[in-house]
Design an enzyme around this catalytic site. Structure first.
Site, PDB file in Angstrom:
ATOM      1  N   HIS A 128      -5.690   0.106  -1.074  1.00  0.00           N
ATOM      2  CA  HIS A 128      -5.945  -1.310  -0.813  1.00  0.00           C
ATOM      3  C   HIS A 128      -6.990  -1.902  -1.759  1.00  0.00           C
ATOM      4  CE1 HIS A 128      -4.433   0.439   3.002  1.00  0.00           C
ATOM      5  NE2 HIS A 128      -3.768  -0.699   3.083  1.00  0.00           N
TER       6      HIS A 128
ATOM      7  N   CYS B 293       0.823  -1.228   0.000  1.00  0.00           N
ATOM      8  CA  CYS B 293       0.000   0.000   0.000  1.00  0.00           C
ATOM      9  C   CYS B 293       0.852   1.271   0.000  1.00  0.00           C
ATOM     10  CB  CYS B 293      -0.969  -0.006   1.170  1.00  0.00           C
ATOM     11  SG  CYS B 293      -0.240  -0.345   2.786  1.00  0.00           S
TER      12      CYS B 293
ATOM     13  N   ASP C 130      -7.789   5.220  -1.146  1.00  0.00           N
ATOM     14  CA  ASP C 130      -7.347   3.980  -0.501  1.00  0.00           C
ATOM     15  C   ASP C 130      -6.616   3.082  -1.496  1.00  0.00           C
ATOM     16  OD1 ASP C 130      -7.062   1.662   0.968  1.00  0.00           O
ATOM     17  OD2 ASP C 130      -9.045   1.804   1.895  1.00  0.00           O
TER      18      ASP C 130
END
Length: 653
Positions: A606, A480, A604
């Site tokens: 992820h 990440c 994000d």
């Protein structure tokens, strides 16, 4: 002085006065013969003055502005700063503008200099009102005051709904000979060879091919060939000796530029130079002549009196012109394209002269559409020693000063140049990389944050959304921070601070090993990295420094909102948030200074799905997150520390 009230001045540019510390503050007002008189499109700062004087150096100013402005725009006045004797100051402004206009009109525009209107504007030094006067032609003894000033609300639409761009490329070679014993004659030989080439543009046998692929429709012309163009055509079109049309039209003699484009019928069109309709003009120069009588070929031998060498200079012209849509195409070629080619060739010729023998200079014209300037501008760069060579940096600084652009951001580098080709779709929100298509600017259009009375401060400019599993690489569970770094580097690429490719995970690891931060065994591993490692990579690859904010607990992050808002307002770069086992990219904050209520715009990394914008937004992978939501759940963990990496904009042009 005769002083009457007439008409009005129409201002298109949003900022008429460019802030200047120079007490000699003088700015040129730019207009177009295709617009009503007294319409100001833009303003350019005068940067060249005579030694120890407040008078402009007209020769230097005309040389640079003649290259900078596309044909179809010209100087229509000047504005000066003064606190007293307004009328006298306006005369001085008009006189300066007249002299510059005369110098530019000498390039063969064919406009009547005796009847054109020239504006003299005077801005009070203390920031007060601006007074406008106008003189017709060269009659400085008769000024008229203008009391009505109108500011156009949609200037881009005003310009690009009425007009289009004509683009002409012409690469050629200039061969000439020189003697090492007589270098003084080298310049004359080069100039003679150059004049022979540029004269061919006016040859009756020269052909100009005009085409467009902006739209494919039977309703518009797709290609036109014009021969026998002469400068300063009469309005009756008699100089168009041979006009061949691929697409039929009712009156071939007077086909207009607008015949190539469909009428714009939607109100959602983006009006800008990048999205303008473009006509491509190609020049076919006749290299042979026909003789009425036949004869056997004859070769004559003239031995040179001394050893001579052949030198070939490679030059490439690329001219951009602005034309009204209803302007006859023949006149657009004769009054815009040919004078534009001639002026740019003379500019290149003058630039090449000092280094004809020493080395082969690489001069190239580039077109730009910098923020705040409604029309394109053209700059000629010498690239023999690269784009970072000191002379080129100084040239860009001078252009920034003339255009009123900030001196700490790259707005006129080659990477900023207009791409007028149609291979790159206009207005696309995708970015192609290594055969895949990635999403850009995914935060645009997402729902509001829900902060009552808050002020949103957001990332400035574009970025690419990098997340897990992209490029067929499985980094789920550990990559990440790498993906956040890739998003940040994409921002620097798209803002033209760098031309390097977004690095892969392995390339990031290699950098950290090279600088001694990691052992060689780190390469190819799945070890996490954090904000500190990312700062090292940004410094090594981009020369970008970063500020780091440390918080001991996620509960302290709302206390940093004011500082984060200042970052987005002043720097505008994406922020990497690292803490515990997770990393995020922060794109903005919404903060109510009175109540302390705030939200964080989180991108994000992820996410593991496809490049589906709807899926990303609906799934909350790019969304506003409150430190504590309505259900009492904390987004940032209270038992984990967090490091926030704030990349700083480089101070560069």
């Amino acid at each position: 002085m005769e002083k009457d009230e007439i008409g009005r001045v129409t201002i298109l540019c949003r900022k008429l006065i460019i802030a200047d510390r120079d007490d000699r503050g003088l700015q040129w007002l730019i207009g177009s013969p295709f617009f009503p008189p007294l319409t100001v499109v833009s303003t350019l700062r005068c940067i060249h003055f005579l030694p120890n004087s407040s008078s402009p150096d007209i020769v230097k100013e005309s040389e640079e502005i003649g290259t900078l402005l596309p044909k179809g725009f010209n100087v229509i006045g000047a504005v000066v700063h003064a606190s007293s004797d307004i009328e006298r100051s306006s005369r001085g402004a008009i006189d300066a503008a007249l002299r510059l206009s005369d110098a530019l009109l000498g390039e063969g525009s064919g406009r009547d200099a005796e009847t054109r209107d020239i504006i003299g504007a005077v801005a009070e030094k203390n920031g007060g009102d601006t007074s406008f006067f106008v003189s017709r032609g060269k009659k400085l003894d008769s000024l008229e005051m203008i009391t009505s000033v109108f500011y156009e609300k949609e200037p881009e639409k005003y310009i690009w709904e009425r007009g289009c761009l004509l683009r002409c490329e012409l690469p050629f070679q200039v061969p000439f000979y020189y003697s090492s014993k007589d270098l003084h004659g080298t310049e004359g030989n080069f100039l003679c060879a150059s004049d022979e080439i540029i004269a061919k543009l006016k040859d009756p046998q020269a052909a100009y091919i005009i085409e467009t692929s902006n739209c494919i429709s039977s309703e518009v012309a797709q290609s036109v060939i014009i021969r026998g163009v002469e400068l300063n055509n009469h309005t009756d079109g008699t100089h168009a000796k041979n006009l061949n049309l691929v697409a039929p039209t009712s009156d071939p003699q007077f086909i207009t530029c607008g015949k190539f484009f469909l009428e714009r019928k939607t109100s959602s069109i983006v009006y800008s130079a990048e999205d303008a309709d473009v006509l491509q003009v190609s020049v076919m120069i006749n290299r042979s002549t026909k003789s009425l009588s036949s004869f056997a070929p004859v070769a004559e031998y003239f031995p040179a009196p001394e050893d001579v060498k052949l030198q070939v200079v490679h030059l490439k012209l690329e001219v951009l012109c602005y034309s009204a849509r209803n302007y006859p195409l023949v006149h657009a070629i004769s009054e815009l394209i040919i004078p534009g080619l001639n002026h740019q060739f003379n500019a290149l010729k003058k630039a090449v002269l000092p280094s004809l023998i020493d080395h082969q200079p690489q001069f190239r014209p580039y077109h730009f559409s910098p923020p705040g300037v409604l029309h394109p501008v053209t700059a000629i760069y010498e690239l023999s020693y690269g784009e970072t060579e000191l002379k080129l940096v100084e040239a860009r600084k001078a252009l920034h000063q003339r255009l009123g652009l900030p001196l700490d951001r790259p707005l006129l580098r080659i990477a900023n140049a207009l791409n007028l080709s149609l291979s790159n779709p206009k207005g696309s929100n995708t970015f192609s990389r290594k055969g895949s298509t990635l999403l850009k600017d995914v935060h645009i259009g997402i729902p509001s944050s829900g902060v009552s009375g808050g002020l949103a401060s957001l990332v400035q400019g574009s970025y690419v959304y990098h997340h897990y599993l992209q490029d067929g690489f499985d980094d789920s569970g550990w990559g990440c921070a790498y993906r956040s770094l890739q998003t940040i580097i994409s921002w620097f690429r798209l803002q033209h601070y760098t031309a390097i490719d977004v690095p892969s995970h392995r390339e990031v690891q290699q950098v950290l090993v090279d600088i001694g931060d990691k052992d060689p065994s780190f390469i190819g591993s799945r070890e996490w990295i954090g904000a500190i490692e990312i700062s090292f990579v940004l410094d090594k690859l981009l020369g970008v420094s970063s500020k780091v904010i440390n918080v001991r607990s996620g509960a302290e992050l709302p206390e940093k909102c004011r500082e984060l808002a200042m970052h987005f307002e002043s720097q505008g770069t994406p922020i990497m948030i690292g803490g515990g086992v997770l990393a995020y990219t922060l794109l903005g904050v919404d903060y109510n200074d009175a109540s302390g209520d705030c939200a964080f715009l989180i991108l994000d990394p992820h996410y593991t799905g496809s490049e589906d914008l709807k899926k990303i937004i609906n799934g909350g992978w790019c969304s506003w997150k409150k430190a504590v939501d309505s259900k009492g759940k904390s987004f940032f963990l209270h038992d984990k520390f967090y490091n926030l990496l704030l990349p700083q904009r480089p101070n560069m042009v």
